[in-house]
Design an enzyme around this catalytic site. Structure first.
Site, mmCIF file in Angstrom:
data_model
loop_
_atom_site.group_PDB
_atom_site.id
_atom_site.type_symbol
_atom_site.label_atom_id
_atom_site.label_comp_id
_atom_site.label_asym_id
_atom_site.label_seq_id
_atom_site.Cartn_x
_atom_site.Cartn_y
_atom_site.Cartn_z
ATOM 1 N N ASP A 81 0.849 -1.193 0.000
ATOM 2 C CA ASP A 81 0.000 0.000 0.000
ATOM 3 C C ASP A 81 0.879 1.237 0.000
ATOM 4 O O ASP A 81 2.108 1.151 0.136
ATOM 5 C CB ASP A 81 -0.929 -0.018 1.237
ATOM 6 C CG ASP A 81 -2.179 0.844 1.042
ATOM 7 O OD1 ASP A 81 -2.263 1.579 0.039
ATOM 8 O OD2 ASP A 81 -3.074 0.774 1.906
ATOM 9 N N GLU A 103 -8.189 -1.068 4.584
ATOM 10 C CA GLU A 103 -6.720 -1.042 4.513
ATOM 11 C C GLU A 103 -6.128 -1.449 5.859
ATOM 12 O O GLU A 103 -5.172 -2.228 5.928
ATOM 13 C CB GLU A 103 -6.241 0.360 4.127
ATOM 14 C CG GLU A 103 -6.527 0.702 2.670
ATOM 15 C CD GLU A 103 -6.186 2.128 2.300
ATOM 16 O OE1 GLU A 103 -6.111 2.409 1.099
ATOM 17 O OE2 GLU A 103 -6.009 2.968 3.197
HETATM 18 C C1 5RP Z 1 -6.247 5.422 0.408
HETATM 19 C C2 5RP Z 1 -4.891 5.616 0.992
HETATM 20 C C3 5RP Z 1 -3.741 5.802 0.038
HETATM 21 O O1 5RP Z 1 -2.750 4.897 0.352
HETATM 22 C C4 5RP Z 1 -3.207 7.190 0.162
HETATM 23 O O2 5RP Z 1 -4.272 8.108 0.021
HETATM 24 C C5 5RP Z 1 -2.121 7.475 -0.876
HETATM 25 O O3 5RP Z 1 -2.701 7.523 -2.139
HETATM 26 P P1 5RP Z 1 -1.882 7.843 -3.470
HETATM 27 O O4 5RP Z 1 -1.099 6.637 -3.833
HETATM 28 O O5 5RP Z 1 -2.965 8.174 -4.484
HETATM 29 O O6 5RP Z 1 -1.005 9.040 -3.207
HETATM 30 O O7 5RP Z 1 -4.694 5.624 2.172
HETATM 31 O O8 5RP Z 1 -7.244 5.342 1.401
#
Ligand code: 5RP
Length: 221
Positions: A81, A103
């Site tokens: 993630d 998540e």
């Molecule tokens: C989604 C999240 C994402 O990991 C976070 O917002 C980062 O996103 P991106 O890769 O678009 O910068 O927590 O709920």
């Protein structure tokens, strides 16, 4: 180089942590969207993926990657993630994409967690990025008042309903100098479904892309 390219670079780099013939967990967001596109090329090397959102599920299926329900797996080998902010202690803010609840569950259910970010997300103190909190719709006004006591400005995210049919409140102007305390405190407010502080489940491996390289930081705590 653009931020988009930095996200692509770190997403591609993370492929080296994919275990063979195992089930992996997949987060949500733009970095993860790039990751899934790269994963497509080696999709036959994994058993399948547990998804953290409807958006990720659609993307996985489109790319021919089998999606497996969390309740149908014994364990998840590794979770991939990104994050919205991360401090030097590996505490994070997540939930910019409103998928924080799943998540957090999948990250917690996984043996390892690889977090991939571009360098702009590394901070000394969490809180510049508005802190997302998923709340039960019938309780959001009460929860908002309770959250305002913490000192920040609380706003309901407009036109957003989470995959669990809940609302998101975002707290601006918080200076989070004790993330684990605040994570537990907010979790304890009745009506709160999940808080976007990830202090109890930190990443084990952090990958940070900058303009010259991808840096790897191992979590020693
Ligand atoms: C989604 C999240 C994402 O990991 C976070 O917002 C980062 O996103 P991106 O890769 O678009 O910068 O927590 O709920």
């Amino acid at each position: 180089m653009t931020l988009k390219n930095l996200k692509k670079i770190v997403a591609k780099y993370a492929l080296r942590y994919i275990p063979k013939k195992k089930i992996i967990g997949i987060g949500t967001g733009s970095t993860i969207s790039y990751f899934i596109k790269y994963l497509r090329k080696i999709k036959d090397s994994i058993q399948g993926a547990v998804s953290s959102s409807n958006h990720t599920t659609i993307s996985l299926k489109k790319n021919g990657i089998p999606v497996i329900a969390l309740n149908d797996v014994d364990y998840i080998s590794i979770y991939f993630d990104s994050a919205d902010e991360i401090n030097n202690n590996m505490d994070m803010i997540k939930g910019g994409g409103a998928a924080l609840m799943q998540e957090k569950i999948i990250a917690s259910a996984s043996k390892k967690f690889v977090c991939m970010i571009d360098y702009t997300k590394k901070v000394n103190v969490l809180g510049k990025f508005p802190l997302p909190i998923e709340v039960l719709p019938m309780s959001y006004k009460y929860v908002k008042k309770e959250l305002e006591k913490l000192g920040g400005i609380v706003k309901k995210r407009k036109k957003v309903i989470t995959d669990n049919n809940n609302y998101i409140l975002d707290i601006k102007n918080l200076y989070i100098n004790n993330p684990i305390y605040l994570e537990k405190k907010i979790n304890n407010i009745p009506g709160v479904i999940s808080v976007g502080i990830f202090s109890q489940r930190q990443p084990d491996i952090l990958l940070i892309s900058n303009y010259t390289q991808v840096q790897t930081i191992l979590n020693k705590s």
